[in-house]
Design an enzyme around this catalytic site. Structure first.
Site, short mmCIF file in Angstrom:
data_model
loop_
_atom_site.label_atom_id
_atom_site.label_comp_id
_atom_site.label_asym_id
_atom_site.label_seq_id
_atom_site.Cartn_x
_atom_site.Cartn_y
_atom_site.Cartn_z
N ASN A 98 0.43 117.69 77.29
CA ASN A 98 1.34 118.67 76.68
C ASN A 98 0.75 119.34 75.45
O ASN A 98 1.47 119.84 74.61
CB ASN A 98 2.67 117.99 76.34
CG ASN A 98 2.46 116.70 75.60
OD1 ASN A 98 1.33 116.41 75.18
ND2 ASN A 98 3.50 115.92 75.41
N CYS A 99 -0.59 119.35 75.34
CA CYS A 99 -1.23 120.07 74.25
C CYS A 99 -1.04 121.55 74.49
O CYS A 99 -1.55 122.10 75.45
CB CYS A 99 -2.72 119.77 74.19
SG CYS A 99 -3.08 118.22 73.37
N LEU A 100 -0.29 122.19 73.63
CA LEU A 100 0.06 123.59 73.90
C LEU A 100 -0.81 124.54 73.08
O LEU A 100 -1.30 124.19 72.03
CB LEU A 100 1.53 123.82 73.58
CG LEU A 100 2.47 122.95 74.41
CD1 LEU A 100 3.85 122.91 73.78
CD2 LEU A 100 2.55 123.48 75.83
#
Lengths: 100, 95, 121
Positions: A98-100
């Site tokens: 979920n590294c955005l």
């Protein structure tokens, strides 16, 4: 055994000495300040089957490790540049998706 | 005598279709989402006394239903599943 | 800054036969991360996702239910459960793994009318 990016292939292979060698590969020498964060991240993953984003993990750190440690600058200092990725790698957890 | 397997939740038509046509002496084995029927009295209400009903243990445990299975429904493990398929003349699956 | 939109994520399917539980959760966490007003609604067989004591190790799947309590940590505004769906399944609030707001069909209609974006899983 690690994948191309250096994440453990089998989560059960993790040990503190494995963590140390992964950390050295990342250019981090683990200190007494690193371990509570690493263990907390492993506990959170174990309970929730999820790696939180930095902001949420910092909130959990504040709750569990004390207010003065619950700051993103503290996490950045321990695991520079990409804190959650590095911390996960060293904690033997999958790469955060979920590294955005 | 037929073993009928159902793998859909009770809100799905699979279970009502099976109950409409099932014959005496036949049995039902609830698997996958079919095991949700093991906690709700309605689907088997009238037929429970005549029918043998089994539910697969691994699916019960996965779905958090272990403490809620209604009396009269027997849980079986994977080996029990295999034994049942051998015990009946044929297996029909409702999905 | 953009005006925040309100998102309602609806979960209508049981947990293990499809991947929809995980997809819905990922979307809910993501909209919350972007500071959008986010609510999650469980109805129909989606209710089954919230049952306590799920342990899918014997069917070699991950327990997606374990991640639901994270919704609160991500500041998701509300988690709703439709009362009629609970009743139809012989379940009640005590069977669920975390605190939720149980709402009747009328409040549900109102809730849905007031969303900018509804995502159905």
């Amino acid at each position: 055994m690690v994948d191309k990016e250096g994440y453990l292939l089998h989560l059960e292979d993790w040990s503190e000495s494995a963590a140390q060698s992964i950390a050295l590969n990342e250019g981090i020498e683990l200190t007494a300040d690193h371990w509570p964060v690493i263990h907390l991240l492993r506990d959170v993953y174990d309970e929730f089957q999820h790696t939180p984003i930095t902001r949420v993990f910092v909130k959990i750190m504040a709750e569990k490790l004390g207010k003065e440690k619950g700051r993103s600058i503290y996490l950045m200092r321990l695991f520079p540049e990409t804190p959650m990725r590095k911390a996960c790698k060293i904690a033997g957890l999958p790469k955060p998706t979920n590294c955005l | 005598m037929i073993l009928h397997t159902i793998n859909k939740s009770p809100q799905h038509s699979a279970i009502s279709a099976c109950l409409r046509i099932i014959g005496k002496g036949s049995a039902i084995l609830l698997i996958e989402d079919g095991v949700y029927a093991a906690i709700s009295p309605s689907p088997f209400h009238n037929q429970l006394c005549d029918l043998k009903i089994y539910a697969l243990e691994a699916d019960i445990k996965a779905r958090g239903l272990s403490d809620k299975v209604l009396p009269g429904i027997e849980t079986v493990d994977y080996q029990g599943f295999v034994a049942l398929t051998a015990q009946y003349d044929s297996v029909q699956s409702w999905f | 800054m953009m005006n925040p939109k309100s998102f309602l994520i609806i979960n209508r399917h049981s947990p293990y036969q499809t991947n929809s539980a995980k997809e819905a959760l990922d979307v809910a966490l993501m909209t919350a991360v972007f500071n959008q007003k986010t609510s999650v609604l469980f109805m129909d067989d989606g209710i089954y996702q919230l049952l306590k004591k799920q342990d899918p190790t014997d069917i070699t799947q991950k327990n997606s239910a374990a991640t639901f309590p994270m919704l609160e940590m991500y500041d998701v505004d509300a988690v709703y459960v439709e009362q009629a769906s609970l009743e139809a399944r012989n379940l009640n609030e005590q069977d669920l793994l975390m605190p939720v707001q149980v709402i009747d069909s009328e409040s549900l209609r109102e809730l849905i009318e007031n969303q900018t974006i509804i995502l159905n899983f």
